[in-house]
Scaffold this motif. Structure first.
Motif, PDB file in Angstrom:
ATOM      1  N   LEU A   8       0.342  -0.028   6.140  1.00 17.05           N
ATOM      2  CA  LEU A   8       1.589   0.212   6.856  1.00 17.05           C
ATOM      3  C   LEU A   8       2.712  -0.398   6.030  1.00 17.05           C
ATOM      4  O   LEU A   8       2.715  -1.595   5.768  1.00 17.05           O
ATOM      5  CB  LEU A   8       1.561  -0.424   8.250  1.00 17.05           C
ATOM      6  N   GLU A   9       3.628   0.451   5.581  1.00 20.71           N
ATOM      7  CA  GLU A   9       4.786   0.001   4.827  1.00 20.71           C
ATOM      8  C   GLU A   9       5.951  -0.115   5.790  1.00 20.71           C
ATOM      9  O   GLU A   9       6.357   0.878   6.395  1.00 20.71           O
ATOM     10  CB  GLU A   9       5.119   1.033   3.742  1.00 20.71           C
ATOM     11  N   LEU A  10       6.470  -1.310   5.952  1.00 23.07           N
ATOM     12  CA  LEU A  10       7.545  -1.557   6.898  1.00 23.07           C
ATOM     13  C   LEU A  10       8.856  -1.720   6.130  1.00 23.07           C
ATOM     14  O   LEU A  10       8.952  -2.553   5.239  1.00 23.07           O
ATOM     15  CB  LEU A  10       7.242  -2.814   7.711  1.00 23.07           C
ATOM     16  N   GLY A  11       9.844  -0.926   6.469  1.00 21.95           N
ATOM     17  CA  GLY A  11      11.128  -1.000   5.781  1.00 21.95           C
ATOM     18  C   GLY A  11      12.268  -0.714   6.735  1.00 21.95           C
ATOM     19  O   GLY A  11      12.060  -0.361   7.893  1.00 21.95           O
ATOM     20  N   VAL A  12      13.482  -0.826   6.226  1.00 27.80           N
ATOM     21  CA  VAL A  12      14.645  -0.602   7.084  1.00 27.80           C
ATOM     22  C   VAL A  12      14.726   0.847   7.553  1.00 27.80           C
ATOM     23  O   VAL A  12      15.276   1.123   8.608  1.00 27.80           O
ATOM     24  CB  VAL A  12      15.962  -1.013   6.373  1.00 27.80           C
TER      25      VAL A  12
ATOM     26  N   ARG B 174       5.958   3.613   7.312  1.00 26.98           N
ATOM     27  CA  ARG B 174       5.186   4.656   6.633  1.00 26.98           C
ATOM     28  C   ARG B 174       3.711   4.283   6.698  1.00 26.98           C
ATOM     29  O   ARG B 174       3.354   3.125   6.498  1.00 26.98           O
ATOM     30  CB  ARG B 174       5.616   4.789   5.172  1.00 26.98           C
ATOM     31  N   VAL B 175       2.860   5.269   6.943  1.00 19.90           N
ATOM     32  CA  VAL B 175       1.412   5.070   6.951  1.00 19.90           C
ATOM     33  C   VAL B 175       0.880   5.710   5.679  1.00 19.90           C
ATOM     34  O   VAL B 175       1.037   6.910   5.459  1.00 19.90           O
ATOM     35  CB  VAL B 175       0.758   5.723   8.191  1.00 19.90           C
ATOM     36  N   LEU B 176       0.243   4.905   4.825  1.00 21.55           N
ATOM     37  CA  LEU B 176      -0.261   5.384   3.547  1.00 21.55           C
ATOM     38  C   LEU B 176      -1.749   5.081   3.424  1.00 21.55           C
ATOM     39  O   LEU B 176      -2.214   4.060   3.938  1.00 21.55           O
ATOM     40  CB  LEU B 176       0.483   4.689   2.394  1.00 21.55           C
ATOM     41  N   PRO B 177      -2.503   5.933   2.733  1.00 19.85           N
ATOM     42  CA  PRO B 177      -3.912   5.594   2.508  1.00 19.85           C
ATOM     43  C   PRO B 177      -4.000   4.360   1.625  1.00 19.85           C
ATOM     44  O   PRO B 177      -3.171   4.161   0.739  1.00 19.85           O
ATOM     45  CB  PRO B 177      -4.484   6.825   1.794  1.00 19.85           C
ATOM     46  N   ALA B 178      -4.972   3.505   1.906  1.00 25.30           N
ATOM     47  CA  ALA B 178      -5.219   2.349   1.048  1.00 25.30           C
ATOM     48  C   ALA B 178      -5.884   2.880  -0.212  1.00 25.30           C
ATOM     49  O   ALA B 178      -7.012   3.357  -0.175  1.00 25.30           O
ATOM     50  CB  ALA B 178      -6.111   1.338   1.765  1.00 25.30           C
ATOM     51  N   LEU B 179      -5.186   2.852  -1.299  1.00 28.59           N
ATOM     52  CA  LEU B 179      -5.673   3.454  -2.534  1.00 28.59           C
ATOM     53  C   LEU B 179      -6.716   2.573  -3.224  1.00 28.59           C
ATOM     54  O   LEU B 179      -6.551   1.353  -3.299  1.00 28.59           O
ATOM     55  CB  LEU B 179      -4.513   3.713  -3.495  1.00 28.59           C
ATOM     56  N   ALA B 180      -7.752   3.203  -3.689  1.00 29.24           N
ATOM     57  CA  ALA B 180      -8.804   2.500  -4.412  1.00 29.24           C
ATOM     58  C   ALA B 180      -8.361   2.273  -5.850  1.00 29.24           C
ATOM     59  O   ALA B 180      -7.611   3.068  -6.420  1.00 29.24           O
ATOM     60  CB  ALA B 180     -10.090   3.325  -4.386  1.00 29.24           C
ATOM     61  N   HIS B 181      -8.835   1.190  -6.429  1.00 31.73           N
ATOM     62  CA  HIS B 181      -8.546   0.890  -7.826  1.00 31.73           C
ATOM     63  C   HIS B 181      -9.679   1.414  -8.702  1.00 31.73           C
ATOM     64  O   HIS B 181     -10.782   1.678  -8.233  1.00 31.73           O
ATOM     65  CB  HIS B 181      -8.383  -0.618  -8.013  1.00 31.73           C
ATOM     66  N   ARG B 182      -9.393   1.561  -9.982  1.00 33.97           N
ATOM     67  CA  ARG B 182     -10.372   2.110 -10.934  1.00 33.97           C
ATOM     68  C   ARG B 182     -11.714   1.387 -10.851  1.00 33.97           C
ATOM     69  O   ARG B 182     -12.765   2.025 -10.840  1.00 33.97           O
ATOM     70  CB  ARG B 182      -9.822   2.047 -12.348  1.00 33.97           C
TER      71      ARG B 182
END
Length: 125
Positions: free
Chosen positions: A33-37, A41-49
């Protein structure tokens, strides 16, 4: 941009599952969850390489053995893991993972196809 209207209850906000699935989020998927003014925004938790490579190698070890190497690359919509027979530069297949790190079987090369190609590559050497 698509919009959906929801009512916030005493427990918070619930986003309907069909709406989440349209954006590639399945039950059990982790999100950020990206909280901003401007809002939330709800974003998938991206996996790293490293996570993708670890999952791919475990999958291949379980189904093909340890005579393979891989190369993982992130594209716009997915992780693409190219699979090589050991000591060969010729790919024998590809494993596809979504950006959150879940294996996508349908677009991936079938294991039997990779097994057959590996035998062919080893026979050519």
């Amino acid at each position: 941009m698509e919009r959906a209207h929801q009512t916030i209850s005493g427990d918070g906000l619930q986003i309907p599952l069909p709406l989440m699935q349209r954006y590639g989020l399945q039950p059990g998927a982790q999100v950020v969850l990206e909280l901003g003014v401007e809002g939330i925004r709800v974003l998938p938790a991206l996996a790293h390489r490293a996570k993708i490579e670890s999952r791919a190698l475990r999958h291949l070890l379980r189904h093909l053995g340890d005579a393979v190497t891989i190369e993982a690359r992130q594209r716009e919509d997915a992780w693409r893991v190219t699979v090589f027979a050991s000591d060969s530069l010729r790919p024998i297949g590809e494993l596809i993972y979504d950006l959150a790190g879940d294996f996508l079987e349908k677009p991936s090369t079938p294991l039997e196809t990779m097994r057959r190609r590996a035998v062919e590559v080893m026979g050519d050497q």
